[in-house]
Design a protein around this motif. Structure first.
Motif, short mmCIF file in Angstrom:
data_model
loop_
_atom_site.label_atom_id
_atom_site.label_comp_id
_atom_site.label_asym_id
_atom_site.label_seq_id
_atom_site.Cartn_x
_atom_site.Cartn_y
_atom_site.Cartn_z
N ALA A 249 -49.29 10.52 3.94
CA ALA A 249 -48.83 8.97 3.68
C ALA A 249 -48.07 9.05 2.11
O ALA A 249 -47.56 7.99 1.61
CB ALA A 249 -49.86 7.94 3.37
N TRP A 250 -47.92 10.10 1.67
CA TRP A 250 -47.28 10.34 0.12
C TRP A 250 -45.91 10.27 0.22
O TRP A 250 -45.07 10.77 0.98
CB TRP A 250 -47.64 11.72 -0.16
N GLU A 251 -45.18 9.27 -0.52
CA GLU A 251 -44.07 9.04 -0.46
C GLU A 251 -42.94 9.95 -1.15
O GLU A 251 -41.88 9.92 -0.65
CB GLU A 251 -43.75 7.71 -1.29
N GLY A 252 -43.46 10.90 -1.94
CA GLY A 252 -42.51 11.78 -2.54
C GLY A 252 -41.25 11.23 -3.29
O GLY A 252 -40.46 11.82 -3.74
N THR A 253 -41.52 9.79 -3.81
CA THR A 253 -40.44 9.22 -4.61
C THR A 253 -40.83 8.91 -5.89
O THR A 253 -39.99 8.42 -6.93
CB THR A 253 -40.22 7.93 -3.75
N ARG A 254 -42.17 9.40 -6.24
CA ARG A 254 -42.63 9.19 -7.62
C ARG A 254 -43.38 10.47 -8.08
O ARG A 254 -44.21 11.08 -7.41
CB ARG A 254 -43.66 8.10 -7.67
N SER A 255 -43.19 10.70 -9.27
CA SER A 255 -43.77 11.86 -10.06
C SER A 255 -43.52 13.30 -9.38
O SER A 255 -43.17 14.06 -10.00
CB SER A 255 -45.43 11.54 -9.74
N PHE A 256 -43.72 13.56 -8.00
CA PHE A 256 -43.17 14.92 -7.54
C PHE A 256 -42.85 14.83 -5.89
O PHE A 256 -43.15 13.65 -5.40
CB PHE A 256 -44.05 16.07 -7.86
N ASN A 257 -42.08 15.84 -5.56
CA ASN A 257 -41.71 15.60 -4.02
C ASN A 257 -43.04 15.87 -3.11
O ASN A 257 -43.34 15.07 -2.30
CB ASN A 257 -40.76 16.80 -3.78
N ASP A 258 -43.16 17.25 -3.15
CA ASP A 258 -44.53 17.74 -2.11
C ASP A 258 -45.56 18.27 -2.90
O ASP A 258 -46.83 17.80 -2.38
CB ASP A 258 -43.88 18.71 -1.12
N ASP A 259 -45.51 18.95 -4.08
CA ASP A 259 -46.56 19.47 -4.62
C ASP A 259 -46.36 19.60 -6.31
O ASP A 259 -45.19 19.81 -6.46
CB ASP A 259 -47.22 20.80 -3.96
N ALA A 260 -47.42 19.92 -6.96
CA ALA A 260 -47.11 20.07 -8.32
C ALA A 260 -48.55 20.93 -8.91
O ALA A 260 -49.53 20.96 -8.10
CB ALA A 260 -47.12 18.89 -9.10
N GLU A 261 -48.26 21.67 -10.06
CA GLU A 261 -49.34 22.59 -10.67
C GLU A 261 -49.31 22.33 -12.04
O GLU A 261 -48.31 22.01 -12.72
CB GLU A 261 -48.96 23.87 -10.36
N HIS A 262 -50.36 22.34 -12.98
CA HIS A 262 -50.44 22.28 -14.39
C HIS A 262 -51.52 23.42 -14.63
O HIS A 262 -52.57 23.55 -14.05
CB HIS A 262 -50.94 21.04 -14.74
#
Length: 441
Positions: free
Chosen positions: A267-280
């Protein structure tokens, strides 16, 4: 209205106290439920200011708010040494609020009007089996969940945020495992209790599940695996570790590191913050010598986003608050943009058991937006005074400037007309908190 509603728990408390002589006369016993209970009263006076012009293009100016809070925290005794009930009532009065008060999250925003509020913030049943070293704990209801798995409660404003759900903890000597499922959230600046919602489409998220497993072989040394999932929306895994390595009786090396991984679900839209995944990733090295402590750290973030500048989103949708134990969550700026690296340094000194003061600084670099390099930084100082002569009393204050970039109405970096540079945002942040805690009984 605030004074009228504030009297409700006091009436309850007074009624309970007037009933106690009757209970004693009748030789009535609740097995320790009331007899071993206690209540704390906490008075908090909080003022916060942020003069950044980052949102000046949207007509948002200085953010200034001042509030007085009252907390009543009641903890029951234990029936059969196993079952109990805790509750907390929070009240907030507005002392001052300017037009952009809502940015400081101290008082309720009622359609642009600043208001005080009150609420039953916590009420939960509790159960326990075992002892401190080896035990099982259970909780069910509305609860303050500070740094629990991938979730947390804010403790930096007039009232804490709280969660509705069930949670547990199992400990076996050096190992601890915790887990929780929550369904609603009450934010730090409002009385409402809300469901979790997706960021773009506004669809309901049924629940958030989270947990952690910790190994702590010695004081100051621990490693924790954390996991959390907003149903069908967002998944997070992470490792948090810190160690204290004594060199002499007075000197110790300090290390810290965190790594978080985000992945959008169906259900992740991918229109806010990041597309598919992110790392920190964050790494830190420091030392402690007597009353002094200093350290320096470095972080890097990867959060690609089409048609915008991505960032590592650490919450789990609207009406939620995720745990993020990295100094990249700065006092003024968040150094978690796609490609951004950050250098962080701090130094603090404990002059006495009563007084501690420190300084800090963050510098973020490596970000590019439409081929324009972006940089941001901040620095400041703080102190904490807790006089031994006034038990339960403390004063915290901090202040410092921050520099970032202005944002467009679409929340993207504002570039100059020739698209060769960015429009600088700057401002000063300050906070003052005075707290006085009383033990009523």
């Amino acid at each position: 209205m605030f004074l009228k509603t504030k009297s409700i728990p006091l009436v309850i408390l007074t009624a309970g106290c007037s009933f106690m002589p009757l209970a004693n006369a009748a030789n009535f016993s609740t097995g320790g439920f009331f007899e071993s209970s206690h209540m704390d009263l906490i008075l908090q006076n909080v003022w916060m200011l942020n003069t950044t012009d980052q949102l000046a293009d949207q007509g948002v100016g200085d953010q200034n708010a001042w509030a007085q809070a009252v907390h009543l925290n009641w903890e029951s005794g234990w029936i059969w040494d196993t079952v109990g009930l805790d509750a907390s009532w929070y009240g907030v009065a507005k002392l001052y609020a300017n037009d952009a008060f809502y940015g400081r999250d101290l008082v309720r925003d009622n359609n642009g009007h600043a208001e005080g509020f009150n609420k039953l913030g916590q009420i939960y049943g509790k159960g326990r089996w075992g002892d401190k070293a080896q035990h099982l704990y259970l909780w069910a209801g509305w609860k303050d969940m500070y740094k629990f798995g991938t979730l947390t409660s804010s403790h930096s404003r007039a009232t804490p945020s709280t969660w509705e759900g069930i949670s547990s903890e199992v400990a076996w000597n050096d190992f601890t495992v915790r887990g929780a499922i929550v369904t609603r959230f009450s934010e730090r600046d409002e009385p409402e209790k809300r469901r979790f919602m997706t960021l773009s489409s506004g669809q309901q998220i049924d629940y958030i599940a989270t947990g952690d497993a910790t190994w702590s072989p010695s004081k100051g040394t621990r490693i924790t695996y954390v996991m959390g999932e907003a149903k069908d929306y967002l998944l997070r895994h992470g490792i948090e570790a810190n160690a204290r390595l004594p060199v002499t009786d007075k000197f110790s090396l300090l290390t810290k590191g965190v790594f978080y991984y985000n992945r959008g679900l169906s259900a992740w839209e991918g229109t806010r913050s990041f597309n598919d995944d992110a790392e920190h990733l964050y790494l830190q090295l420091g030392y402690q010598y007597g009353g002094s402590e200093s350290g320096i750290g470095w972080s890097k973030t990867r959060a690609p986003l089409d048609n915008g500048l991505g960032n590592f989103y650490w919450h789990f949708g609207k009406n939620s608050r995720g745990a993020f134990n990295s100094p990249a969550d700065g006092e003024g700026n968040d150094y978690i943009n796609d490609g951004e690296q950050m250098i962080y340094a701090y130094s603090q000194y404990k002059f006495s058991p009563e007084l501690m003061a420190g300084i800090y600084g963050n510098y973020g670099y490596g970000v590019e937006y439409q081929n324009v390099a972006l940089k941001e930084w901040e620095y400041g100082g703080y102190f904490l005074w807790s006089p031994e002569a006034i038990k339960g009393f403390s004063i915290f204050a901090g202040v410092g400037p921050s520099y970032s970039w202005k944002l467009t109405p679409k929340k993207t970096p504002s570039l100059t007309d020739d698209k060769r540079n960015f429009n600088r945002a700057k401002g000063i942040g300050a906070a003052l908190r005075v707290e006085y805690k009383f033990n009523l009984f």
